[in-house]
Design a protein around this motif. Structure first.
Motif, short mmCIF file in Angstrom:
data_model
loop_
_atom_site.label_atom_id
_atom_site.label_comp_id
_atom_site.label_asym_id
_atom_site.label_seq_id
_atom_site.Cartn_x
_atom_site.Cartn_y
_atom_site.Cartn_z
N ARG A 185 0.83 -1.21 0.00
CA ARG A 185 0.00 0.00 0.00
C ARG A 185 0.87 1.26 0.00
N TRP A 186 1.93 1.28 0.79
CA TRP A 186 2.81 2.46 0.82
C TRP A 186 3.50 2.65 -0.52
N ALA A 187 3.96 1.56 -1.12
CA ALA A 187 4.60 1.65 -2.44
C ALA A 187 3.60 2.15 -3.47
N ALA A 188 2.37 1.69 -3.39
CA ALA A 188 1.34 2.14 -4.33
C ALA A 188 1.02 3.62 -4.14
N VAL A 189 1.10 4.12 -2.91
CA VAL A 189 0.90 5.56 -2.67
C VAL A 189 1.96 6.36 -3.41
N ALA A 190 3.21 5.94 -3.32
CA ALA A 190 4.30 6.65 -4.02
C ALA A 190 4.08 6.61 -5.54
N ILE A 191 3.67 5.48 -6.05
CA ILE A 191 3.40 5.36 -7.49
C ILE A 191 2.23 6.25 -7.89
N LEU A 192 1.17 6.25 -7.09
CA LEU A 192 0.00 7.09 -7.39
C LEU A 192 0.39 8.57 -7.42
N ILE A 193 1.13 9.02 -6.44
CA ILE A 193 1.55 10.43 -6.41
C ILE A 193 2.38 10.76 -7.65
N THR A 194 3.30 9.90 -8.01
CA THR A 194 4.13 10.12 -9.19
C THR A 194 3.28 10.21 -10.45
N MET A 195 2.30 9.34 -10.57
CA MET A 195 1.46 9.34 -11.77
C MET A 195 0.50 10.53 -11.81
N VAL A 196 0.02 10.97 -10.66
CA VAL A 196 -0.83 12.17 -10.62
C VAL A 196 -0.01 13.38 -11.07
N VAL A 197 1.22 13.48 -10.59
CA VAL A 197 2.10 14.58 -11.02
C VAL A 197 2.33 14.50 -12.53
N ALA A 198 2.57 13.30 -13.04
CA ALA A 198 2.81 13.15 -14.48
C ALA A 198 1.58 13.56 -15.30
N VAL A 199 0.41 13.11 -14.89
CA VAL A 199 -0.81 13.39 -15.66
C VAL A 199 -1.20 14.86 -15.57
N ILE A 200 -1.16 15.43 -14.36
CA ILE A 200 -1.68 16.78 -14.16
C ILE A 200 -0.65 17.87 -14.43
N LEU A 201 0.59 17.66 -14.01
CA LEU A 201 1.58 18.73 -14.13
C LEU A 201 2.53 18.58 -15.32
N VAL A 202 3.02 17.37 -15.55
CA VAL A 202 4.03 17.19 -16.60
C VAL A 202 3.39 17.17 -17.99
N HIS A 203 2.31 16.44 -18.14
CA HIS A 203 1.71 16.26 -19.46
C HIS A 203 0.47 17.12 -19.69
N THR A 204 0.32 18.19 -18.93
CA THR A 204 -0.81 19.10 -19.13
C THR A 204 -0.76 19.65 -20.55
N GLY A 205 -1.89 19.63 -21.20
CA GLY A 205 -1.98 20.19 -22.55
C GLY A 205 -1.50 19.25 -23.64
N THR A 206 -1.04 18.06 -23.28
CA THR A 206 -0.62 17.11 -24.30
C THR A 206 -1.81 16.22 -24.66
#
Length: 128
Positions: free
Chosen positions: A70-91
């Motif tokens: 569960r803790w590892a999945a939290v880190a993965i989820l946070i990383t993917m939320v950052v990727a979807v919302i902040l890194v790939h915004t507008g793509t």
């Protein structure tokens, strides 16, 4: 028992996809990727890459074998939320779709836990 087999397949399949398809490349080419890696949290490109490697290599490996799932999945989820919302915004959606998928699986594992076919369960680190 079928649920536990399904969770094992999900953890192993998706965890290995993330580790081998994304994280391992970032880890083995760290010094070449770091200068051009996005820094959406403004913590520096090297630290941003380090956080992504932590989630995509180490946390993905933990998910595969079912350690601190569960803790590892939290880190993965946070990383993917950052990727979807902040890194790939507008793509285009096609460039965000895989990160969304990994985040969705991580969210599901946070809710369900790793199942009985995991080291967490075998060593009694989670309640059944």
């Amino acid at each position: 028992m079928f649920l536990d087999i399904a969770l094992l397949a999900l953890r192993a399949g998706v965890g290995l996809m993330l580790l081998l398809g994304h994280g391992l490349h970032k880890l083995t080419h760290f010094s070449t990727i770091a200068p051009v890696f996005p820094d959406p949290l403004h913590v520096g490109k090297t630290l941003s890459l380090g956080l992504a490697v932590f989630a995509e290599v180490f946390c993905a490996a933990f998910v595969v074998v079912g350690i601190a799932t569960r803790w590892a999945a939290v880190a993965i989820l946070i990383t993917m939320v950052v990727a979807v919302i902040l890194v790939h915004t507008g793509t285009p959606w096609a460039e965000r779709e895989l990160a969304f998928f990994y985040g969705l699986v991580a969210f599901a594992l946070i809710l369900t836990g790793p199942g009985r076919l995991s080291l967490d369960s075998i060593f009694g680190w989670i309640r059944r």
